[in-house]
Design a protein around this motif. Structure first.
Motif, mmCIF file in Angstrom:
data_model
loop_
_atom_site.group_PDB
_atom_site.id
_atom_site.type_symbol
_atom_site.label_atom_id
_atom_site.label_comp_id
_atom_site.label_asym_id
_atom_site.label_seq_id
_atom_site.Cartn_x
_atom_site.Cartn_y
_atom_site.Cartn_z
ATOM 1 N N ARG A 1 5.130 5.958 9.533
ATOM 2 C CA ARG A 1 4.805 6.520 10.577
ATOM 3 C C ARG A 1 5.964 6.253 11.653
ATOM 4 O O ARG A 1 6.298 7.130 12.478
ATOM 5 C CB ARG A 1 3.680 5.474 11.361
ATOM 6 C CG ARG A 1 2.979 6.158 12.376
ATOM 7 C CD ARG A 1 1.745 5.534 12.779
ATOM 8 N NE ARG A 1 0.596 5.396 11.945
ATOM 9 C CZ ARG A 1 0.021 5.980 11.441
ATOM 10 N NH1 ARG A 1 -0.234 7.420 12.085
ATOM 11 N NH2 ARG A 1 -0.859 6.072 10.465
ATOM 12 N N ILE A 2 6.893 5.129 11.691
ATOM 13 C CA ILE A 2 7.962 4.814 12.252
ATOM 14 C C ILE A 2 9.072 5.711 11.921
ATOM 15 O O ILE A 2 9.838 6.353 12.737
ATOM 16 C CB ILE A 2 8.547 3.435 12.172
ATOM 17 C CG1 ILE A 2 7.490 2.496 13.177
ATOM 18 C CG2 ILE A 2 9.913 3.373 12.658
ATOM 19 C CD1 ILE A 2 7.733 1.087 12.482
ATOM 20 N N VAL A 3 9.243 6.045 10.693
ATOM 21 C CA VAL A 3 10.426 7.099 10.271
ATOM 22 C C VAL A 3 10.030 8.360 10.673
ATOM 23 O O VAL A 3 10.935 9.054 11.300
ATOM 24 C CB VAL A 3 10.407 7.176 8.632
ATOM 25 C CG1 VAL A 3 11.534 8.096 7.879
ATOM 26 C CG2 VAL A 3 10.904 5.677 8.030
ATOM 27 N N VAL A 4 8.704 8.811 10.562
ATOM 28 C CA VAL A 4 8.486 10.311 11.058
ATOM 29 C C VAL A 4 8.690 10.440 12.532
ATOM 30 O O VAL A 4 9.299 11.354 12.913
ATOM 31 C CB VAL A 4 7.133 10.752 10.596
ATOM 32 C CG1 VAL A 4 6.577 11.872 10.878
ATOM 33 C CG2 VAL A 4 7.136 10.731 8.846
ATOM 34 N N GLY B 1 0.965 -1.171 -0.007
ATOM 35 C CA GLY B 1 0.021 0.172 0.124
ATOM 36 C C GLY B 1 0.791 1.204 0.197
ATOM 37 O O GLY B 1 1.760 1.189 -0.697
ATOM 38 N N ASP B 2 0.519 2.366 0.772
ATOM 39 C CA ASP B 2 1.006 3.292 0.865
ATOM 40 C C ASP B 2 2.287 3.504 1.962
ATOM 41 O O ASP B 2 2.704 4.564 2.227
ATOM 42 C CB ASP B 2 0.034 4.704 0.823
ATOM 43 C CG ASP B 2 -0.547 4.550 2.281
ATOM 44 O OD1 ASP B 2 -0.470 3.782 2.818
ATOM 45 O OD2 ASP B 2 -1.431 5.560 2.284
ATOM 46 N N GLU C 1 -0.095 14.728 7.771
ATOM 47 C CA GLU C 1 0.144 16.008 7.320
ATOM 48 C C GLU C 1 1.460 15.746 6.410
ATOM 49 O O GLU C 1 1.633 15.870 5.307
ATOM 50 C CB GLU C 1 0.300 17.188 8.280
ATOM 51 C CG GLU C 1 0.390 18.347 7.543
ATOM 52 C CD GLU C 1 0.338 19.801 8.486
ATOM 53 O OE1 GLU C 1 0.816 20.599 8.340
ATOM 54 O OE2 GLU C 1 -0.826 19.707 9.434
ATOM 55 N N VAL C 2 2.476 15.106 7.088
ATOM 56 C CA VAL C 2 3.508 14.987 6.517
ATOM 57 C C VAL C 2 3.680 13.930 5.443
ATOM 58 O O VAL C 2 4.011 14.234 4.364
ATOM 59 C CB VAL C 2 4.727 14.410 7.631
ATOM 60 C CG1 VAL C 2 6.065 13.711 7.248
ATOM 61 C CG2 VAL C 2 5.090 15.418 8.508
ATOM 62 N N HIS C 3 3.005 12.895 5.642
ATOM 63 C CA HIS C 3 2.870 11.809 4.682
ATOM 64 C C HIS C 3 1.885 12.324 3.619
ATOM 65 O O HIS C 3 2.501 12.105 2.300
ATOM 66 C CB HIS C 3 1.964 10.511 5.413
ATOM 67 C CG HIS C 3 1.677 9.477 4.537
ATOM 68 N ND1 HIS C 3 0.978 9.307 3.485
ATOM 69 C CD2 HIS C 3 2.815 8.364 4.468
ATOM 70 C CE1 HIS C 3 1.102 8.070 2.920
ATOM 71 N NE2 HIS C 3 2.284 7.603 3.286
#
Length: 161
Positions: A18-21, A11-12, A35-37
């Protein structure tokens, strides 16, 4: 980065990103993550390295078959289109779409099959010793590592042409 989230996955890629951010910013707020994604879903958040578009055009014009082999998520096709380079590729193989992630030999084999080129007549350019170099070399595909074997798109062009 968390050991259990090495690539975006299906998927996306929300669980991976989420972990990276969270690790990059220290923020685990879901609204902030979304928002970042969303921001990185559009091509204007990205840019090609110097010489990227010119080199791709020159290689394509010279008859070189070009493919993308990426451990990215389903947003990649749109990003390449937004960056005006998707039409330069004869194949775009995305791990989240084909079910194999680099260094699995299958993802490289799929790309080679799509462009109709034998591994011995191709080169893969990547940035990871394991995912790119070990994966490509496992099927007899030469690999040039970015910043180690090649440092610019112009160097890639000159070595190929």
């Amino acid at each position: 980065m968390a050991e259990d989230a090495q690539v975006p996955g299906n998927g996306d890629g929300r669980p991976f990103w989420r972990i990276v951010v969270a690790e990059a910013t220290g923020c685990t707020d879901n609204y902030y993550f979304e928002e970042v994604h969303q921001y990185y879903t559009h091509g204007n958040a990205w840019c090609l390295p110097v010489g990227g578009d010119t080199t791709l055009c020159e290689l394509k014009d010279a008859g070189v078959k070009l493919a993308v082999v990426s451990n990215f998520d389903t947003r990649l096709r749109k990003l390449l289109k937004d960056l005006n380079v998707s039409d330069m590729f004869d194949a775009i193989v995305v791990s989240s779409e084909v079910g194999f992630e680099k260094p699995a030999p299958d993802i490289f084999k799929i790309a080679l099959n799509k462009i109709g080129v034998e591994a011995s007549n191709a080169v893969h350019v990547g940035d990871d010793e394991t995912a790119d170099k070990a994966g490509a070399n496992a099927i007899g595909l030469e690999c040039w590592l970015w910043d180690e074997d090649v440092k610019t798109f112009y160097e890639i062009r000159d070595r190929i042409l």
